[in-house]
Enzyme design. Structure first.
Site, PDB file in Angstrom:
ATOM      1  N   TRP A 103       8.408 -18.594  60.315  1.00  0.00           N
ATOM      2  CA  TRP A 103       9.247 -17.406  60.797  1.00  0.00           C
ATOM      3  C   TRP A 103       9.050 -17.605  62.177  1.00  0.00           C
ATOM      4  CZ3 TRP A 103      12.636 -15.840  57.531  1.00  0.00           C
ATOM      5  CH2 TRP A 103      12.291 -15.747  56.488  1.00  0.00           C
ATOM      6  N   ASP A 172       6.356  -9.947  65.092  1.00  0.00           N
ATOM      7  CA  ASP A 172       7.139  -9.772  63.915  1.00  0.00           C
ATOM      8  C   ASP A 172       6.066  -9.390  62.941  1.00  0.00           C
ATOM      9  OD1 ASP A 172       8.470 -10.182  61.565  1.00  0.00           O
ATOM     10  OD2 ASP A 172       8.906 -12.400  61.929  1.00  0.00           O
ATOM     11  N   LYS A 196       9.490  -6.128  52.901  1.00  0.00           N
ATOM     12  CA  LYS A 196       8.296  -6.606  52.427  1.00  0.00           C
ATOM     13  C   LYS A 196       7.471  -5.216  52.119  1.00  0.00           C
ATOM     14  CE  LYS A 196       9.830 -10.484  53.541  1.00  0.00           C
ATOM     15  NZ  LYS A 196       9.786 -11.282  54.602  1.00  0.00           N
TER      16      LYS A 196
HETATM   17  C1  PLP Z   1      10.876 -12.052  55.483  1.00  0.00           C
HETATM   18  C2  PLP Z   1      10.551 -12.272  56.904  1.00  0.00           C
HETATM   19  C3  PLP Z   1      11.330 -12.358  57.776  1.00  0.00           C
HETATM   20  C4  PLP Z   1      12.889 -12.558  57.614  1.00  0.00           C
HETATM   21  O1  PLP Z   1      13.408 -11.179  57.281  1.00  0.00           O
HETATM   22  P1  PLP Z   1      14.883 -10.967  56.953  1.00  0.00           P
HETATM   23  O2  PLP Z   1      14.985  -9.483  56.931  1.00  0.00           O
HETATM   24  O3  PLP Z   1      15.246 -11.594  55.769  1.00  0.00           O
HETATM   25  O4  PLP Z   1      15.609 -11.380  58.186  1.00  0.00           O
HETATM   26  C5  PLP Z   1      10.996 -12.509  58.975  1.00  0.00           C
HETATM   27  N1  PLP Z   1       9.687 -12.733  59.607  1.00  0.00           N
HETATM   28  C6  PLP Z   1       8.678 -12.542  58.543  1.00  0.00           C
HETATM   29  C7  PLP Z   1       7.165 -12.583  58.892  1.00  0.00           C
HETATM   30  C8  PLP Z   1       8.949 -12.595  57.160  1.00  0.00           C
HETATM   31  O5  PLP Z   1       8.038 -12.203  56.125  1.00  0.00           O
END
Ligand code: PLP
Length: 361
Positions: A103, A172, A196
């Site tokens: 990511w 993030d 998540k």
């Molecule tokens: C799942 C995830 C993403 C991507 O998320 P989307 O909503 O599918 O764009 C980005 N960063 C992390 C750390 C993730 O676990």
């Protein structure tokens, strides 16, 4: 009601059962409106109350005070990879990034696409992202330092956040948002794809410090500007009403049923240590992340060979333990144990793992 399995999916992932039951209960008639929350106007008092409550709960849970906006932006976490450099870069100043996995790599790519002065000041790519880097030097001149707090695919997590002096942190937090308390004051922006730990997919919850918005360039397209969202309480256009509604219920569950983030963290630590202790005492299962970098949310492990891993995942599903396959890019096994996954699921998983080892090991 159909059966429910123990759900270890990485995302979309398990939601708390009381939240799903509440949704079910008020689906046909939301608070006397005679409509579901998906059918009411986003300009109605019904939805206004929902989004305001979600914002207030986020502020309370994280002690945000009045210095931050809480926004809901469509496009998931991935759109934030591009919006952050687009909105918050400063001409003549570098953008610092730490690369701890898939990511982070994607976030870096999106900033580079825009021709920004990106500097990757640390990376754990040399060891297949199995650890959190300790040696790095933040450029005091940087516009921000971006890092991924929990690496969903590689199974690592920052136990303590990087120190950046006066440079605003941007994180993030998609896969560990609301899993533990932390001090927000060094952060200029925090974002999390909801699927998540806090709700359904398709929406990112974005927390942005008010002074950061002075950086937003006037000439950006309307829907790509943070100010469009902050000026209209995330309702310049029709927001993801159902997702925001669900997020509010999950946050309510966190506050009222769990009792806040300290208690959530205590439970999450207990869950993760139960699983890691079991793996560490086995010569059959092997954790893939370095011990001091392990994630409390995504426990990644291998079995002696890929055939056994396939059988493990298939047999687990037969006993109602779902979602244990590792990400397609890395293989192996992964047990995602977000907030909504309880100790009962961990106990069931450990019992299954012990049984499987006895038969196959
Ligand atoms: C799942 C995830 C993403 C991507 O998320 P989307 O909503 O599918 O764009 C980005 N960063 C992390 C750390 C993730 O676990």
């Amino acid at each position: 009601m159909g059966k429910r399995i123990f759900n270890f999916n990485a995302g979309p992932a398990a939601l708390p059962l009381p939240v799903l039951e509440e949704i079910q209960e008020e689906l046909l008639d939301f608070k006397g409106s005679g409509m579901s929350i998906m059918e009411v106007s986003h300009r109605s008092k019904w939805f206004d109350d929902v989004i305001n409550e979600a914002v207030e709960r986020t502020k309370r849970l994280l002690n945000l005070g009045d210095r931050y906006h809480v926004l809901f932006i469509q496009g998931g976490a991935s759109l934030q990879f591009c919006m952050i450099p687009m909105n918050l870069a400063i001409q003549g100043h570098p953008l610092d990034y730490i690369n701890t996995g898939t990511w982070s790599t994607k976030a870096i790519k999106e900033a580079k696409i825009q021709g920004k002065d990106v500097r990757v000041i640390a990376s754990s790519e040399d060891k297949n992202f199995s650890y959190i880097p300790k040696d790095y030097k933040v450029d005091g001149d940087a516009a921000y330092l971006h890092f991924t707090s929990n690496n969903t695919i590689k199974g690592t997590q920052w136990a303590e956040f990087p120190k950046s002096g006066n440079v605003p942190l941007i994180s993030d937090m998609s896969s560990d948002f609301m899993s533990r308390p932390f001090d927000v004051s060094p952060f200029g922006l925090i974002y999390a794809g909801a699927q998540k730990n806090i709700g359904p997919s398709g929406t990112a919850l974005v927390i942005v410090r008010k002074d950061m918005l002075e950086r937003v360039p006037k000439e950006l397209p309307t829907m790509l500007k943070y100010t469009t969202f902050s000026e209209d309480n995330s309702m310049f256009n029709t927001p993801s009403c159902f997702a925001i509604y669900t997020i509010n219920l999950v946050l309510k569950w966190l506050e009222d049923k769990i009792g806040g983030l300290e208690e959530m963290e205590r439970i999450n630590k207990e869950k993760a240590s139960t699983l890691y202790d079991f793996i560490d005492h086995s010569s059959f299962y092997k954790g893939t992340a370095e011990k001091d970098s392990r994630s409390l949310m995504n426990v990644t492990f291998r079995l002696p060979n890929e055939d056994l891993e396939k059988k493990f995942i298939a047999d687990a599903l037969k006993t109602d333990l779902g979602g244990l396959k590792g990400h397609r890019s890395v293989g192996g096994c992964r047990s995602s144990i977000y907030n909504a996954t309880g100790m009962d699921a961990i106990r069931a998983l450990v019992a299954f793992m012990a049984e499987f080892e006895k038969k196959a090991g």
